[in-house]
Motif scaffolding. Sequence first.
Motif, PDB file in Angstrom:
ATOM      1  N   GLU A  76       0.823  -1.203   0.000  1.00  0.00           N
ATOM      2  CA  GLU A  76       0.000   0.000   0.000  1.00  0.00           C
ATOM      3  C   GLU A  76       0.862   1.261   0.000  1.00  0.00           C
ATOM      4  O   GLU A  76       0.620   2.207  -0.767  1.00  0.00           O
TER       5      GLU A  76
ATOM      6  N   ARG B 107      -6.589   0.200  -9.796  1.00  0.00           N
ATOM      7  CA  ARG B 107      -7.929  -0.394  -9.816  1.00  0.00           C
ATOM      8  C   ARG B 107      -7.846  -1.920  -9.825  1.00  0.00           C
ATOM      9  O   ARG B 107      -8.737  -2.594  -9.306  1.00  0.00           O
TER      10      ARG B 107
ATOM     11  N   LYS C 211      -7.031  -3.655  -1.310  1.00  0.00           N
ATOM     12  CA  LYS C 211      -8.216  -2.800  -1.283  1.00  0.00           C
ATOM     13  C   LYS C 211      -8.271  -2.110   0.071  1.00  0.00           C
ATOM     14  O   LYS C 211      -8.361  -2.760   1.116  1.00  0.00           O
ATOM     15  N   SER C 212      -8.182  -0.803   0.067  1.00  0.00           N
ATOM     16  CA  SER C 212      -8.170  -0.055   1.321  1.00  0.00           C
ATOM     17  C   SER C 212      -8.620   1.369   1.047  1.00  0.00           C
ATOM     18  O   SER C 212      -8.650   1.813  -0.109  1.00  0.00           O
TER      19      SER C 212
ATOM     20  N   THR D 229      -8.292   3.574  -2.512  1.00  0.00           N
ATOM     21  CA  THR D 229      -9.459   4.259  -3.075  1.00  0.00           C
ATOM     22  C   THR D 229      -9.170   5.738  -3.275  1.00  0.00           C
ATOM     23  O   THR D 229      -9.501   6.323  -4.320  1.00  0.00           O
TER      24      THR D 229
END
Length: 307
Positions: A192, A230, A235-236, A240
């Motif tokens: 991330e 994307r 996913k966080s 986003t």
Amino acid sequence: NNGVTDPPGIVAAVSQVLPQTAQEGSPASIFTFGFGADHNETMLAALADVSGSGQYFFVDRAEAIPVAFADALGGLVSVVAQNAELVAEVVEGRCTIGKVLGDAYKHEVAPDGSRAALHVGDLYAEDEKDLIVEIKLPKAAVAQDAPLPHITWSIRYFSVQKRDFETSTALLCVSRPLAAPVSQAVNPAIVEQRERLYVAEVMKNAADIADGGDVKGGQALLREAEERLRSSDVKSPMVTTLVEDLATVSAQYATRELYESEGRKTTWMSSKVHYQQRSAMTHGGAYEKRSKKAMKSRFVSAPPSAS
């Protein structure tokens, strides 16, 4: 005598003065605000960068002025540490420090990789800073299952509450098994943060391409990064936010005129947002903490004062 009027001269003059304020016990951060399309974003962004902890805000319309000032003040009223410096020192030559990723903060790495210093500047209450440092481990002669200290981390800062300097330390311990566990996965938090720095760098590069005359090339680079995120397995809220900001910035590369009036300014602001992990205007929502949200809410909802 009008004094210094050229942008490089102004930035140089400020660069000379700011260290003096820190030495006198009153470190300063610079927040700059560019209103509308007709301002020198290059100079304003450079001035904000001088102090390390400052920010440049692009205010595209009058209605956004309260949000911009609330964004800046929401952090300033919650400063808990000043002149923070993070230092990494290798223990007994067990590894070497390669490089510090990103350019949000000034840093120095010793030529032999034994030490690194990062000048973080001011820290706000609720602040989170994720700094990625590459570490090189030599081939182990024998397996070492028990974790051993490899790096001593220390942070020294001026505590606003105690009005004195404080230091905290921590050890990075690493085990060296014969083989990595089969079930060991890549830490999603590291993925991330790498994506965050990747996006900040892509934004800088897109602006460089556009400034070189290829606005559509800059837009293509931004859209390529958007598609990459994307399809990311991570996913966080941060991912986003990165996708949303890439989409907002790339839309302002539609034409040369739009890029000149808004795109470059938004790009510079948003890139710094992700380097620093500090929200500005509508960019970097994942970094916005309760204190800043409360300040922005008060500014936006406050009734106009009687004249």
